[in-house]
Enzyme design. Structure first.
Site, short mmCIF file in Angstrom:
data_model
loop_
_atom_site.label_atom_id
_atom_site.label_comp_id
_atom_site.label_asym_id
_atom_site.label_seq_id
_atom_site.Cartn_x
_atom_site.Cartn_y
_atom_site.Cartn_z
N SER A 147 0.86 -1.19 0.00
CA SER A 147 0.00 0.00 0.00
C SER A 147 0.90 1.23 0.00
O SER A 147 2.02 1.18 0.52
CB SER A 147 -0.87 0.01 1.27
OG SER A 147 -1.50 1.27 1.42
N TYR A 160 -1.03 -0.62 10.33
CA TYR A 160 -1.23 -0.92 8.91
C TYR A 160 -0.04 -0.39 8.10
O TYR A 160 0.56 -1.13 7.30
CB TYR A 160 -2.54 -0.29 8.42
CG TYR A 160 -2.89 -0.61 6.98
CD1 TYR A 160 -3.47 -1.83 6.64
CD2 TYR A 160 -2.65 0.31 5.96
CE1 TYR A 160 -3.80 -2.12 5.32
CE2 TYR A 160 -2.97 0.03 4.65
CZ TYR A 160 -3.55 -1.18 4.32
OH TYR A 160 -3.88 -1.46 3.01
N1 LIG Z 1 -8.82 -1.14 -1.26
C1 LIG Z 1 -7.85 -0.26 -1.09
O1 LIG Z 1 -8.07 0.96 -1.16
C2 LIG Z 1 -6.45 -0.71 -0.81
C3 LIG Z 1 -5.43 0.25 -0.84
C4 LIG Z 1 -4.13 -0.15 -0.59
C5 LIG Z 1 -3.85 -1.48 -0.33
N2 LIG Z 1 -4.86 -2.40 -0.30
C6 LIG Z 1 -4.50 -3.80 -0.01
O2 LIG Z 1 -5.01 -4.64 -1.03
C7 LIG Z 1 -5.30 -5.94 -0.50
C8 LIG Z 1 -6.74 -6.32 -0.85
O3 LIG Z 1 -7.61 -5.34 -0.32
P1 LIG Z 1 -9.14 -5.24 -0.75
O4 LIG Z 1 -9.49 -3.82 -0.58
O5 LIG Z 1 -9.37 -5.92 -2.04
O6 LIG Z 1 -9.79 -6.09 0.45
P2 LIG Z 1 -11.28 -6.71 0.59
O7 LIG Z 1 -12.19 -6.04 -0.37
O8 LIG Z 1 -11.57 -6.66 2.04
O9 LIG Z 1 -11.08 -8.23 0.16
C9 LIG Z 1 -10.25 -9.03 0.95
C10 LIG Z 1 -10.20 -10.45 0.41
O10 LIG Z 1 -9.30 -11.18 1.23
C11 LIG Z 1 -9.99 -12.27 1.85
N3 LIG Z 1 -9.44 -12.42 3.19
C12 LIG Z 1 -9.49 -11.53 4.22
N4 LIG Z 1 -8.88 -12.05 5.29
C13 LIG Z 1 -8.43 -13.29 4.93
C14 LIG Z 1 -7.71 -14.31 5.61
N5 LIG Z 1 -7.35 -14.17 6.89
N6 LIG Z 1 -7.42 -15.45 4.95
C15 LIG Z 1 -7.78 -15.61 3.65
N7 LIG Z 1 -8.45 -14.67 2.96
C16 LIG Z 1 -8.77 -13.53 3.60
C17 LIG Z 1 -11.48 -11.87 1.81
O11 LIG Z 1 -12.36 -12.99 1.79
P3 LIG Z 1 -12.92 -13.66 3.18
O12 LIG Z 1 -13.45 -12.53 3.99
O13 LIG Z 1 -13.92 -14.66 2.73
O14 LIG Z 1 -11.72 -14.30 3.82
C18 LIG Z 1 -11.53 -11.16 0.45
O15 LIG Z 1 -11.58 -12.10 -0.60
C19 LIG Z 1 -5.05 -5.83 1.01
O16 LIG Z 1 -3.79 -6.34 1.31
C20 LIG Z 1 -5.10 -4.32 1.28
O17 LIG Z 1 -4.35 -3.94 2.38
C21 LIG Z 1 -6.15 -2.05 -0.53
#
Ligand SMILES: NC(=O)c1ccc[n+]([C@@H]2O[C@H](COP(=O)([O-])OP(=O)(O)OC[C@H]3O[C@@H](n4cnc5c(N)ncnc54)[C@H](OP(=O)(O)O)[C@@H]3O)[C@@H](O)[C@H]2O)c1
Length: 257
Positions: A147, A160
């Protein structure tokens, strides 16, 4: 001849059922890869696999559990190997530092950092290649989803930001250590991307206005825009790119005032 596709590659995408992980898994599949998606919710995993019958496989597992990580490694062996590991599953708890309970910030570290580190270690023998990854070789690739919060303070909580900074440095160290085994390791750092994780933040009009005001491109990212960069890093086309952190941020890190 290296191609702009992922045909013949086997990829593991953690958190592949929603948000950025789902976009990565779908981009990989559309580029010809076979993909194993992992997430905790079994129904979501099942839904994803049936939408991509024949090309995608799935496994319900919690990557923050050491026992589940071992199960994933066993499943990968049965699957016949691994070419691309994407450590995407992540979480956040947003608070002022003095408000956290110890187990809360440890939970953020456990998923955002140690789960990915352990999966890298567990997958090493599956990923490693015989040579040092010469120009014509098909190497292996690890992409860690970090991130911009790993580089600057974006008020997303200190644990984070710390976990993502450590993930970026982990990628650099492993890139240097694993180049001789034909494994490239990079990280991708998104800024705000429209996913379920950040819905609560983007749903606050004042907060959204500040975020957009800090973003030269004046909008948040679509998950597909992050996935495209991850797909490039996974390809043999990126065969000389390792140890890099690539921001997908609409110019946010470049902006001073
Ligand atoms: N969205 C943003 O703005 C943003 C910005 C910077 C970085 N990121 C990074 O990008 C990555 C993805 O973020 P996102 O926004 O796509 O998240 P999200 O929408 O919350 O999706 C998270 C995914 O990970 C799975 N997950 C969560 N905890 C888990 C665990 N303990 N074991 C296995 N699977 C797990 C969830 O499914 P289940 O709940 O079924 O497990 C879901 O499929 C993260 O690392 C986040 O820090 C996101």
């Amino acid at each position: 001849m290296k191609k702009w596709n992922l045909a013949g590659k086997k990829a593991l995408v953690t958190g592949g059922t929603k948000g950025i992980g789902r976009a990565i898994a779908e981009e990989f599949l559309s580029l010809g890869a076979e993909v194993l998606v992992v997430a905790r919710n079994a129904a979501d995993v099942e839904e994803f696999v049936s939408a991509w019958k024949g090309q995608a496989v799935g496994m319900a597992a919690d990557v923050s559990s050491a026992e589940d990580r071992m199960k994933i490694a066993l499943r990968l062996k049965e699957w016949g190997g691994l070419d691309v590991l994407v450590n995407n599953a992540g979480t956040n708890i947003r608070k002022k530092m003095w408000e956290y309970a110890g187990e809360e910030y440890r939970k953020v570290f456990e998923l955002n950092l140690f789960a990915g580190l352990d999966l890298c270690r567990l997958c090493f023998h599956l990923l490693k290649r015989g040579s040092g990854g010469g120009a014509g070789d098909s190497g292996a690739s690890v992409v860690n989803i970090a991130s911009v919060a790993g580089s600057v303070d974006v008020q997303s909580g200190t644990p984070y930001g710390m976990s993502k900074a450590a993930m970026i440095q982990m990628s650099r160290n492993l890139a240097a250590e694993w180049a001789e085994y034909g494994i490239r390791v990079n990280s991708v750092s998104p800024w705000y991307t429209d996913t379920p994780l950040v819905e609560p933040v983007l749903g606050q009009p004042e907060r959204l206005e500040r975020i957009l005001g800090r973003t030269p491109m004046g909008r948040v990212a679509r998950a597909e825009e992050v996935a495209a960069v991850v797909a490039f890093l996974a390809m043999d086309k990126a065969s000389y790119v390792t140890g890099q952190d690539i921001a997908v941020d609409g110019g946010m890190l470049a902006k001073g005032l």
